[in-house]
Design a protein around this motif. Sequence first.
Motif, mmCIF file in Angstrom:
data_model
loop_
_atom_site.group_PDB
_atom_site.id
_atom_site.type_symbol
_atom_site.label_atom_id
_atom_site.label_comp_id
_atom_site.label_asym_id
_atom_site.label_seq_id
_atom_site.Cartn_x
_atom_site.Cartn_y
_atom_site.Cartn_z
ATOM 1 N N ALA A 139 0.723 -1.205 -0.034
ATOM 2 C CA ALA A 139 0.085 -0.142 -0.120
ATOM 3 C C ALA A 139 0.813 1.184 -0.110
ATOM 4 C CB ALA A 139 -0.950 -0.079 1.232
ATOM 5 N N ARG A 140 2.062 1.094 0.276
ATOM 6 C CA ARG A 140 3.185 2.326 0.127
ATOM 7 C C ARG A 140 2.592 3.396 0.990
ATOM 8 N NH1 ARG A 140 4.302 1.844 -5.992
ATOM 9 N NH2 ARG A 140 5.069 -0.289 -5.858
ATOM 10 N N GLY A 141 2.225 3.327 2.184
ATOM 11 C CA GLY A 141 1.597 4.565 3.218
ATOM 12 C C GLY A 141 0.375 4.643 2.787
ATOM 13 N N PHE A 142 -0.524 3.796 2.328
ATOM 14 C CA PHE A 142 -1.797 3.837 1.849
ATOM 15 C C PHE A 142 -1.767 4.846 0.619
ATOM 16 C CE2 PHE A 142 -2.140 2.897 6.391
ATOM 17 C CZ PHE A 142 -3.067 1.550 6.292
ATOM 18 N N THR A 143 -1.122 4.983 -0.125
ATOM 19 C CA THR A 143 -1.183 5.513 -1.284
ATOM 20 C C THR A 143 -1.514 4.827 -2.669
ATOM 21 O OG1 THR A 143 1.353 5.393 -1.956
ATOM 22 C CG2 THR A 143 0.569 7.335 -0.504
ATOM 23 N N VAL A 144 -1.482 3.568 -2.347
ATOM 24 C CA VAL A 144 -1.874 2.811 -3.818
ATOM 25 C C VAL A 144 -3.275 2.128 -3.125
ATOM 26 C CG1 VAL A 144 -1.351 0.823 -5.069
ATOM 27 C CG2 VAL A 144 0.489 2.202 -4.140
ATOM 28 N N PRO A 145 -4.144 2.385 -3.684
ATOM 29 C CA PRO A 145 -5.815 2.035 -3.314
ATOM 30 C C PRO A 145 -6.111 0.649 -2.994
ATOM 31 C CG PRO A 145 -5.759 3.726 -5.159
ATOM 32 C CD PRO A 145 -4.396 2.996 -5.053
ATOM 33 N N VAL A 146 -5.603 -0.317 -4.195
ATOM 34 C CA VAL A 146 -6.111 -1.658 -3.890
ATOM 35 C C VAL A 146 -5.552 -2.421 -2.724
ATOM 36 C CG1 VAL A 146 -5.869 -4.037 -5.072
ATOM 37 C CG2 VAL A 146 -6.696 -1.985 -6.475
ATOM 38 N N PRO A 147 -4.101 -2.350 -2.506
ATOM 39 C CA PRO A 147 -3.433 -2.834 -1.474
ATOM 40 C C PRO A 147 -4.036 -2.214 0.048
ATOM 41 C CG PRO A 147 -1.844 -2.345 -2.946
ATOM 42 C CD PRO A 147 -3.050 -1.971 -3.537
ATOM 43 N N SER A 148 -4.466 -0.902 -0.059
ATOM 44 C CA SER A 148 -4.829 -0.302 1.170
ATOM 45 C C SER A 148 -6.180 -0.937 1.269
ATOM 46 C CB SER A 148 -5.165 1.362 0.720
ATOM 47 O OG SER A 148 -3.816 1.913 0.449
ATOM 48 N N VAL A 149 -7.138 -1.118 0.369
ATOM 49 C CA VAL A 149 -8.457 -1.908 0.761
ATOM 50 C C VAL A 149 -8.050 -3.277 1.157
ATOM 51 C CG1 VAL A 149 -10.652 -2.357 -0.235
ATOM 52 C CG2 VAL A 149 -9.808 -0.213 -0.724
#
Length: 107
Positions: A23-33
């Motif tokens: 998610a790279r600090g919640f900057t990438v949407p799919v991995p963040s979800v």
Amino acid sequence: MAWVLVVVAGLFEVAMALSLKAARGFTVPVPSVLFLVFAVASFGLLSLALRRLDVGTAYAAWVGIGAVGTAVLGMVAFGDDASPLRIAALALIVAGVVTLNLAGAAH
């Protein structure tokens, strides 16, 4: 059945940690979800298992599965350090969780 829930919850914890990295600090949407989905699944399954298991033993097993699983996958998939000392430390975590479970079974 409760121990199966702990193991599956621990595997979701591994997925949660790996998706957090992606998610790279919640900057990438799919991995963040995915992180949120895995976190809810992991904590939810652990909470179900705690209906039947001692909290200390179950939590230690859950954390151990998550920590060791994440470290091993980090070594394999991301090239994280795999020094003998690090591997020995992971083995000590496994030994500690197993011993804790054996101590609980003795009662």
